[in-house]
Design an enzyme around this catalytic site. Structure first.
Site, short mmCIF file in Angstrom:
data_model
loop_
_atom_site.label_atom_id
_atom_site.label_comp_id
_atom_site.label_asym_id
_atom_site.label_seq_id
_atom_site.Cartn_x
_atom_site.Cartn_y
_atom_site.Cartn_z
N ARG A 82 0.87 -1.17 0.00
CA ARG A 82 0.00 0.00 0.00
C ARG A 82 0.91 1.22 0.00
O ARG A 82 1.50 1.56 1.02
CB ARG A 82 -0.88 -0.02 1.26
CG ARG A 82 -1.92 1.07 1.32
CD ARG A 82 -2.48 1.16 2.71
NE ARG A 82 -1.58 1.89 3.57
CZ ARG A 82 -1.31 1.60 4.83
NH1 ARG A 82 -1.87 0.56 5.40
NH2 ARG A 82 -0.47 2.33 5.53
N HIS A 85 -3.24 4.42 4.85
CA HIS A 85 -4.29 3.42 5.08
C HIS A 85 -5.64 4.04 4.71
O HIS A 85 -6.41 3.49 3.96
CB HIS A 85 -4.31 2.96 6.54
CG HIS A 85 -5.54 2.20 6.90
ND1 HIS A 85 -5.77 0.92 6.46
CD2 HIS A 85 -6.64 2.57 7.60
CE1 HIS A 85 -6.97 0.53 6.89
NE2 HIS A 85 -7.51 1.51 7.59
N TYR A 91 5.04 5.00 11.04
CA TYR A 91 5.36 3.59 11.28
C TYR A 91 6.19 2.94 10.17
O TYR A 91 6.40 1.75 10.20
CB TYR A 91 4.07 2.79 11.53
CG TYR A 91 2.99 2.94 10.47
CD1 TYR A 91 3.02 2.18 9.30
CD2 TYR A 91 1.94 3.85 10.65
CE1 TYR A 91 2.03 2.31 8.34
CE2 TYR A 91 0.95 3.99 9.68
CZ TYR A 91 1.01 3.22 8.53
OH TYR A 91 0.03 3.36 7.59
#
Lengths: 363, 455
Positions: A259, A263, A272
C-alpha cells in the site's frame, strides 16, 4: 498446474514479470492478446487516476475519509480480469477500486459512496458484486454463503472475495474459509497482503511464514503471487477460477503487494514506516513495470500515456461534477438498507434522529 | 472573480491544522489539484491541493501557525466564472469560520462555535467563565454531533469524559494532565492540543503567587551605593511561602493581653532548678503546651483546607511549629505531638531543634508536618504583630514581650505582668468566634498554668 507447483510451504511465489517489465517465467505466461494487455493497462491507469483524484478531492474537503489504492492496482484488477464479470460474484473489502471499475461501477459511484451516499453502492442490474465492506473481514463469510448458494443452485459461477493481511487475523476469516473448505464451495479467497494493517506490519500479523500457508489448514490449495505483477495475479486467479468452477472447492491466493499511500486519508504512514522502504516498493510498482513491458513490445509510449491520462482526468472530473451536484444524502439512507423492512429499533432511532435534526434547525 | 479557498475538514472531524510549508506565493498561477500548502493535523501531515485554476492573490497564515477548519487559506483570482455566492465572501482569516457558505464543498464542514458564557453566583458576582460549546455543532462525517451534545450536557457534572482525539489524549497523558479537567475550546467543547499545552504551562508555572517578581534596575550611578546579594534557597522558599499564604488565606488577626504573673512566678521558681539539669526554661514551652491543649478543644484551628476536593481535614495530632531566627533566615522546626509531651520535654526539644536549625543540621522532616505555628518575636522586641500563617496551617500565634504594667485586680491598681498575644487565622475556615473561644481557653491556661493540668 500452478496450484500444485507453487507450494507456499516451500517458499515458492509465482512471478511472471519482474520489476523491469521482463518476462521471467515464460512457461506460465497467460494467453492474452496484445489488445487485452493494453486494455488491462488502461484499466489500471484509469483506476489510478480515479484514486489520485479521490485523495486530492478529499484533501480539498470535497470527499470524506477514504482508503487510497495506490500500488495495489494489479492485484485488484488482475484478479477481476481473470473472472467472468457477467456471471461471477465479487465480494470486495474497500481497497479494490480497479476491480470495481472493471466489474461495472463508475468513478461517480465510487465517489458518491465516499461522499456519504449509499447510492454509490447500487450495483448495475447485469453484474454481481456486493457493496464495500469496511469492517475487517466481515465480507468473508458472505462470500462463503454466496458460494453455498451457487453450489445449492448448481450454477457454474464462482465468487471472489478480497481481504487484507490484517483480515486473516479475524474470526470471520476462519469461519468463511473453514465453511468453504468443508463444503467445497466455489470461492476464491484473495488476500491483498499489502504489508500493513493500518500500522501493524505483516510480521506482527501472523507467525505463519506466508499467509497463503493458512489455506492448508482449511483443506484448500493456497498460492502466493507477486501482487504487483499483473500476469502472475491474472494467471493464478484464472487457474483458481477453473479449479473452483470444476467443483474442486475453494482456493486461497495471497498477493504480495504494498500500500503505497495512506491506510486512509486519516492515517500518517511516516509514523510507522521509513521513506527508504517506500522508495524500495515504488520501484516495484505494478504500473511502472507494466508500462516498461508494453513499451518494449511497442504497444505503448509516453504520448499515448499522456493522451490517455488527460482523457481520463477529464472524464473523471466530469463525473465528480455530477457527484457534487448530486442531491444531499437523505437521512433515510442511513437506516434503509440493512433490512428489507425496517425493524422497530431502527424506526425508533430514525425518529429520534429526525427530532434531533429538527431541533437543531429550529434553534 | 475572487475565490476564497478555506481550510477544509480533511480528517474525521478535525478542527485545526498547523501550516508547515507554503508551496505557493502571491501572484503565482496554479492549476486545479496543485498542492498549495503542507499542513499537519491531529491525524496527518499532508499537502492540500487547490480546487480551481487561477492566480493566487493572498495566502493566510504563516508557516508554524495554527489555522482552524473553515479559516480562509488562499484567496485567488479565478477566470471565466460567474461570481458565486461563496466567492463573495471576502473572509479575513479571523472571520473565516463565521462566514456562511462553504466554497467548493458539498459536504458540510462542522461549524462549531464556542461562546463564552458568564456564570453568575448569587452574592459573589461573576466568579468565573466557562466555554460552552454551541450545540449547533453537528459533525456529519462521524456523527460525533450527538456525542458532542451529550458532552455539553455532561459538562456541568463531575466526572465527565472530555471530548478529544486520541492524539490529544496521549499528549495529555504524556504531560501528566488529566484531560477531563481541561477546558476544551474546540467544536462541541472538544479539548484541543493547545488547551492541553495551556493547562500544562499553567501547571508548570505553579500557583500564580509563585510567579517571579518584577525586575528592579540598578541605576549606573547608584551601583557603588548598593550591595547586591543572590537570594539563598532558604530565602526563596520563605518568599514563596509568604506570598502563597498571604494570597491564598484571607488573614484575620485577634489581639489579646493576658496577665501572667503566676506563670512568671512558676517559671522563676523552676528555672534555676532546671538549669541545674541543663534545661533552659523559657516561656515558650508553657505557651506551646497550652496551645496544643487548647487545640484539642478547638478543632477548626488545627485543620487543613483541601479546596481541590472541597473538604476540611481536621487533624487529631498537635504538631506545633515555632519560628526560629537563624543566620540564614526564618525556619520553623516542629514539635510533634506537643500535647503529649511534658513542659520539660518541650523545653528540651526547643533547644535541640533550634540549635540544629541554626547550625543547619536540622532534618527536613523536622521542619514538616506542623499543624499550628507560634512566632515568639517578643523574645527580641515587639508587643503586637500581624503574623503570617504558615500555610497550609490555618492559624499562627504571635507572642509579644511580657511587660510589667499596672493592672486592675479586684478594683485595685496593682503591678502586673502582661503578655500580648496576636493570633492570625485563615478566615475562610476559622470564624472569628472560633478564634475568640480558642484564645479564651489559651488565656486561661497562661494566666493560671495549673489549669493545664485540668485540660
Amino acid at each position: 498446474m500452478l496450484l500444485k507447483t507453487f507450494d507456499p510451504l516451500k517458499g515458492k511465489q509465482l512471478r511472471i514479470m519482474d520489476e523491469n517489465g521482463e518476462i521471467v517465467d515464460e512457461k506460465n505466461m497467460p494467453e492474452l492478446t496484445d489488445d487485452q494487455v493494453v486494455e488491462a493497462y488502461k484499466y489500471m491507469l484509469y483506476a489510478r487516476q480515479v484514486d489520485l483524484k479521490a485523495v486530492a478531492y478529499q484533501r480539498m474537503g470535497r470527499l470524506f475519509t477514504l482508503p487510497p489504492n495506490l500500488g495495489q492496482e494489479a492485484a485488484a484488477f488482475g484478479s477481476a480480469y481473470a473472472l467472468d464479470k457477467k456471471k461471477d460474484w465479487m465480494v470486495p473489502a474497500f481497497r479494490e477500486m480497479a476491480a470495481w471499475l472493471y466489474w461495472g461501477a463508475t468513478a461517480k459511484d465510487l465517489y458518491l459512496y465516499w461522499a456519504g451516499s449509499e447510492d454509490g453502492n447500487v450495483t448495475p442490474d447485469d453484474v454481481n458484486f456486493m457493496p464495500s465492506a469496511v469492517p475487517v473481514a466481515s465480507q468473508v463469510p458472505h462470500a462463503a454463503g454466496l458460494g453455498y448458494s451457487i453450489k445449492y443452485k448448481g450454477t457454474d459461477q464462482v465468487v471472489i472475495t478480497y481481504f487484507g493481511d490484517g483480515g486473516t487475523s479475524e474470526g470471520d476469516f476462519h469461519e468463511g474459509m473453514n465453511f468453504a473448505g468443508v463444503f467445497k464451495l466455489p470461492v476464491i479467497f484473495f488476500c491483498n497482503n499489502n504489508q500493513y494493517a493500518i500500522s501493524v506490519p505483516r510480521r506482527m500479523q501472523s507467525a505463519a511464514k506466508n499467509l497463503a500457508d493458512k489455506a492448508i489448514g482449511y483443506g484448500m490449495p493456497g498460492i502466493q503471487v507477486d501482487g504487483n505483477d499483473f500476469f502472475a495475479v491474472y494467471a493464478a486467479t484464472k487457474e483458481a477460477a477453473e479449479y473452483a468452477r470444476d467443483g474442486n472447492g475453494p482456493v486461497m491466493i495471497e498477493a504480495e503487494t504494498y500500500r503505497r499511500g495512506y491506510h486512509t486519508t486519516s492515517d500518517d504512514p511516516t509514523k510507522y514506516r521509513t521513506a527508504e522502504e517506500e522508495a524500495e516498493w515504488e520501484k516495484k510498482d505494478p504500473l511502472i513495470r507494466m508500462k516498461k513491458y508494453l513499451e518494449k513490445k511497442g504497444l505503448w509510449d509516453d504520448d499515448k500515456e499522456n493522451d490517455y491520462v488527460k482523457h481520463a482526468k477529464k472524464d473523471i472530473s466530469a463525473q465528480f461534477k455530477e457527484v457534487e451536484e448530486y442531491p444531499r444524502t437523505s437521512l433515510e439512507q442511513i437506516f434503509k438498507y440493512m433490512y428489507e423492512e425496517m425493524p422497530d429499533i431502527l424506526k425508533k432511532q430514525k425518529v429520534e434522529m429526525e427530532k434531533y435534526l429538527a431541533g437543531k434547525e429550529g434553534r | 472573480m475572487l475565490y476564497v479557498f478555506k481550510f477544509p475538514d480533511i480528517g474525521e472531524g478535525i478542527h485545526e491544522g498547523k501550516i508547515l510549508k507554503w508551496h505557493v506565493k502571491k501572484g503565482q498561477e496554479v492549476m486545479e489539484g496543485d498542492p498549495v500548502v503542507n499542513v499537519e493535523t491531529d491525524k496527518v501531515v499532508t499537502d492540500i491541493p487547490i480546487p480551481k485554476d487561477g492566480v493566487i492573490k493572498n495566502t493566510y497564515g504563516k508557516e508554524g501557525e495554527v489555522i482552524n477548519v473553515g479559516d480562509a487559506l488562499v484567496e485567488m483570482e479565478v477566470e471565466g466564472e460567474e461570481a458565486e455566492e461563496e466567492a463573495e465572501v471576502k473572509a479575513p482569516p479571523k472571520e473565516g469560520r463565521e462566514a456562511e457558505g462553504e466554497p467548493a464543498s458539498r459536504t458540510e464542514v462542522a461549524k462549531a462555535k464556542t461562546k463564552t458564557k458568564k456564570i453568575e453566583e448569587k452574592g459573589f458576582g461573576v466568579v468565573g467563565q466557562i466555554e460552552e460549546a454551541d450545540t449547533d455543532a453537528f459533525l456529519p462525517a462521524t456523527g460525533e454531533g450527538m456525542e458532542a451534545q451529550a458532552a455539553v450536557a455532561a459538562e456541568k457534572e463531575p466526572g465527565r469524559k472530555a471530548l478529544a482525539t486520541p492524539v490529544a489524549r496521549k499528549m495529555a497523558m504524556d504531560l501528566g494532565i488529566d484531560i477531563n479537567t481541561v477546558r476544551g475550546t474546540g467544536p462541541a467543547g472538544r479539548v484541543m492540543k493547545e488547551d492541553i499545552k495551556k493547562a500544562f504551562d499553567e501547571k508548570q508555572a505553579g500557583p500564580k503567587v509563585a510567579r517571579k517578581p518584577g525586575k528592579i534596575e540598578i541605576p549606573a550611578e547608584a551601583e557603588d551605593m548598593v550591595e547586591v546579594e543572590e537570594l539563598t534557597q532558604i530565602r526563596k522558599t520563605i518568599i514563596n511561602r509568604m506570598v502563597q499564604s498571604k494570597f491564598t488565606a484571607p488573614h484575620a488577626t485577634a489581639f489579646e493581653e493576658v496577665e501572667v504573673s503566676r506563670l512568671v512566678e512558676l517559671r522563676k521558681e523552676k528555672k534555676e532548678e532546671l538549669a541545674e539539669q541543663g534545661v533552659k526554661l523559657s516561656y515558650m514551652p508553657f505557651i506551646i503546651k497550652a496551645v496544643s491543649l487548647a487545640l484539642r478543644r478547638h478543632k477548626s484551628l488545627n485543620c487543613k483546607l483541601d479546596m481541590e476536593n472541597n473538604r476540611v481535614i481536621y487533624q487529631k495530632f498537635y504538631n506545633i511549629g515555632f519560628a526560629t531566627d537563624t543566620p540564614e533566615g526564618l525556619m520553623v522546626p516542629v514539635i510533634k505531638n506537643a500535647d503529649r509531651k511534658s513542659i520539660i520535654e518541650i523545653a528540651e526539644s526547643i533547644k535541640d531543634l533550634s540549635d540544629r536549625a541554626r547550625e543547619r543540621k536540622i532534618q527536613l522532616d523536622e521542619l514538616k508536618g506542623g499543624t499550628f505555628s507560634i512566632t515568639n518575636y517578643g523574645s527580641i522586641a515587639g508587643t503586637y504583630g500581624v503574623p503570617v500563617i504558615n500555610y497550609p496551617e490555618v492559624a499562627i500565634l504571635g507572642v509579644g514581650r511580657i511587660v510589667q504594667r499596672p493592672v486592675v485586680k479586684g478594683g485595685e491598681i496593682v503591678p502586673g505582668n502582661v503578655l500580648p498575644l496576636s493570633m492570625s487565622f485563615d478566615h475562610r475556615i476559622v470564624d472569628g468566634a472560633d478564634a475568640a473561644r480558642f484564645i479564651k481557653d489559651l488565656m486561661a491556661m497562661l494566666a493560671d498554668p495549673l489549669t493545664m493540668l485540668m485540660m
